[in-house]
Design a protein around this motif. Structure first.
Motif, PDB file in Angstrom:
ATOM      1  N   ILE A 187       0.875  -1.171   0.000  1.00 18.85           N
ATOM      2  CA  ILE A 187       0.000   0.000   0.000  1.00 18.85           C
ATOM      3  C   ILE A 187       0.912   1.221   0.000  1.00 18.85           C
ATOM      4  CG2 ILE A 187      -1.833   1.245   1.210  1.00 18.85           C
ATOM      5  CD1 ILE A 187      -2.572  -1.476   2.509  1.00 18.85           C
ATOM      6  N   PRO A 188       1.068   1.899  -1.138  1.00 24.00           N
ATOM      7  CA  PRO A 188       2.077   2.960  -1.242  1.00 24.00           C
ATOM      8  C   PRO A 188       1.882   4.109  -0.265  1.00 24.00           C
ATOM      9  CG  PRO A 188       1.268   2.320  -3.418  1.00 24.00           C
ATOM     10  CD  PRO A 188       0.377   1.667  -2.421  1.00 24.00           C
ATOM     11  N   SER A 189       0.655   4.459   0.019  1.00 22.51           N
ATOM     12  CA  SER A 189       0.376   5.547   0.956  1.00 22.51           C
ATOM     13  C   SER A 189       0.388   5.009   2.378  1.00 22.51           C
ATOM     14  CB  SER A 189      -0.987   6.168   0.656  1.00 22.51           C
ATOM     15  OG  SER A 189      -1.464   6.914   1.752  1.00 22.51           O
ATOM     16  N   LEU A 190       1.256   5.568   3.204  1.00 21.91           N
ATOM     17  CA  LEU A 190       1.316   5.144   4.597  1.00 21.91           C
ATOM     18  C   LEU A 190       0.013   5.462   5.319  1.00 21.91           C
ATOM     19  CD1 LEU A 190       2.638   4.053   7.089  1.00 21.91           C
ATOM     20  CD2 LEU A 190       4.031   6.138   7.223  1.00 21.91           C
ATOM     21  N   ALA A 191      -0.567   6.616   5.025  1.00 18.77           N
ATOM     22  CA  ALA A 191      -1.837   6.972   5.653  1.00 18.77           C
ATOM     23  C   ALA A 191      -2.917   5.946   5.328  1.00 18.77           C
ATOM     24  CB  ALA A 191      -2.275   8.363   5.214  1.00 18.77           C
ATOM     25  N   LEU A 192      -2.984   5.495   4.081  1.00 18.41           N
ATOM     26  CA  LEU A 192      -3.982   4.490   3.706  1.00 18.41           C
ATOM     27  C   LEU A 192      -3.680   3.135   4.324  1.00 18.41           C
ATOM     28  CD1 LEU A 192      -4.740   5.356  -0.032  1.00 18.41           C
ATOM     29  CD2 LEU A 192      -6.125   5.860   1.988  1.00 18.41           C
ATOM     30  N   ARG A 193      -2.396   2.834   4.533  1.00 19.35           N
ATOM     31  CA  ARG A 193      -2.054   1.590   5.230  1.00 19.35           C
ATOM     32  C   ARG A 193      -2.700   1.586   6.624  1.00 19.35           C
ATOM     33  NH1 ARG A 193       4.146   0.925   5.716  1.00 19.35           N
ATOM     34  NH2 ARG A 193       3.880   1.630   3.569  1.00 19.35           N
ATOM     35  N   LEU A 194      -2.644   2.713   7.310  1.00 24.10           N
ATOM     36  CA  LEU A 194      -3.219   2.800   8.655  1.00 24.10           C
ATOM     37  C   LEU A 194      -4.739   2.807   8.623  1.00 24.10           C
ATOM     38  CD1 LEU A 194      -0.852   5.399  10.379  1.00 24.10           C
ATOM     39  CD2 LEU A 194      -0.567   2.928  10.139  1.00 24.10           C
ATOM     40  N   THR A 195      -5.324   3.554   7.687  1.00 19.66           N
ATOM     41  CA  THR A 195      -6.787   3.625   7.672  1.00 19.66           C
ATOM     42  C   THR A 195      -7.407   2.308   7.222  1.00 19.66           C
ATOM     43  OG1 THR A 195      -6.777   4.614   5.451  1.00 19.66           O
ATOM     44  CG2 THR A 195      -6.866   6.125   7.327  1.00 19.66           C
ATOM     45  N   ARG A 196      -6.679   1.514   6.455  1.00 18.00           N
ATOM     46  CA  ARG A 196      -7.222   0.205   6.062  1.00 18.00           C
ATOM     47  C   ARG A 196      -7.146  -0.797   7.199  1.00 18.00           C
ATOM     48  NH1 ARG A 196      -5.022   0.419  -0.202  1.00 18.00           N
ATOM     49  NH2 ARG A 196      -6.509   2.052  -0.811  1.00 18.00           N
ATOM     50  N   ILE A 197      -6.294  -0.543   8.175  1.00 20.46           N
ATOM     51  CA  ILE A 197      -6.373  -1.305   9.428  1.00 20.46           C
ATOM     52  C   ILE A 197      -7.593  -0.829  10.205  1.00 20.46           C
ATOM     53  CG2 ILE A 197      -5.209  -1.887  11.588  1.00 20.46           C
ATOM     54  CD1 ILE A 197      -2.549  -1.256  10.113  1.00 20.46           C
ATOM     55  N   ALA A 198      -7.840   0.470  10.182  1.00 19.04           N
ATOM     56  CA  ALA A 198      -8.983   1.027  10.903  1.00 19.04           C
ATOM     57  C   ALA A 198     -10.309   0.478  10.394  1.00 19.04           C
ATOM     58  CB  ALA A 198      -8.978   2.556  10.801  1.00 19.04           C
ATOM     59  N   ASP A 199     -10.445   0.269   9.082  1.00 18.90           N
ATOM     60  CA  ASP A 199     -11.728  -0.222   8.560  1.00 18.90           C
ATOM     61  C   ASP A 199     -11.749  -1.735   8.363  1.00 18.90           C
ATOM     62  OD1 ASP A 199     -10.467  -0.816   6.118  1.00 18.90           O
ATOM     63  OD2 ASP A 199     -11.420   0.792   4.998  1.00 18.90           O
ATOM     64  N   ALA A 200     -10.712  -2.418   8.899  1.00 21.76           N
ATOM     65  CA  ALA A 200     -10.628  -3.882   8.891  1.00 21.76           C
ATOM     66  C   ALA A 200     -10.401  -4.483   7.507  1.00 21.76           C
ATOM     67  CB  ALA A 200     -11.853  -4.518   9.553  1.00 21.76           C
TER      68      ALA A 200
END
Length: 275
Positions: A187-200
């Protein structure tokens, strides 16, 4: 999710921040070419990292818009020269105009506009807007996290062997030599890596050293309000708005994986030849 209620001031700001991020995302989309090289002019910054005219345009737009909302707030952005005056300010905007610039340049949808507001160094408002993925994540401290307006929660998984992990390939490869897990695509975007953990969408992630406040602050709040946690490799809290806003190895995980992932990484760090 934190127990305290969101501050009225942060809640009142959210509609304006949401609107600014949507508009900023559209500015970037105008030069984005799905599956192809961007139409934006590109060049290299000092140190060799890439930047595009879209990064600069979005940064300028957000700086003007956010400064008008809170003139007293400090400013920290990837594309603006650091003004150390931020260190004396209670409130600080932390902005990444395009997190995942390389993905943006190559036509991958995995990039996002990130805006966080810090209060005494802690994120109290965060937006991660990914227009090419049709995903907007929002969080208020004490107010929960949403994706496109729907409440989200990190996964309930607690078995690291079944967990879906994202991160830099060298880190995943090293961990895989001693701990089974399910590796997912980069996942190139670090922010999206974290938010995709947030939304499972995934369960945990690794963050290599040298991430910056602007990569993390907004997504960190989304993750924590969804029940997950971003921490240092030894389990400490992530600190923001320091004189040098650079971080070491970080771990992000759904709640049941926080301890198992930390233990696995600490064991790895103690293995000869792994640093």
């Amino acid at each position: 999710m934190t127990a305290a209620s969101p501050s009225p001031a942060a809640r009142a700001l959210m509609p304006a921040i949401r609107a600014a991020c949507l508009e900023a995302g559209q500015l970037a989309l105008d030069l984005f070419r799905p599956g192809a090289q961007t139409a934006a002019r590109t060049w290299s910054k000092a140190g060799g990292s890439p930047v595009t005219e879209a990064d600069i345009g979005v940064d300028t737009f957000l700086h003007v818009r956010l400064a008008a909302l809170l003139p007293e707030a400090g400013w920290l952005s990837e594309e603006t020269a650091d003004d150390r005056l931020r260190l004396s300010r209670r409130l600080v905007w932390v902005v990444d105009p395009i997190d995942g610039t390389r993905a943006y340049m190559a036509g991958s949808p995995d990039w996002a506009v990130c805006v966080a507001l810090l209060d005494e160094g802690k994120p109290v408002l965060g937006v991660v807007h990914s227009p090419a993925c049709d995903a907007s994540y929002e969080a208020l401290a004490g107010g929960g996290a949403t994706r496109n307006g729907t409440a989200i929660r990190a996964s309930a998984i607690s078995d690291l062997a079944r967990a879906r992990l994202a991160g830099p390939k060298p880190m995943l490869d090293a961990l895989a030599r001693q701990q089974p897990f399910v590796a997912v695509d980069k996942i190139p975007s670090l922010a999206l890596r974290l938010t995709r953990i947030a939304d499972a969408s995934i369960d945990a992630g690794l963050v290599s050293p040298d991430s910056r406040d602007w990569d993390l602050a907004a997504a960190d709040l989304v993750l924590s309000e969804a029940g997950g946690r971003l921490s240092t490799a030894d389990g400490g809290a992530v600190q923001y708005n320091r004189p040098t806003p650079v971080h070491g190895t970080l771990l992000a995980a759904a709640p049941g994986l926080v301890s198992p992932l930390q233990e696995a990484v600490q064991a790895l760090r103690g293995t000869p030849g792994t640093g």
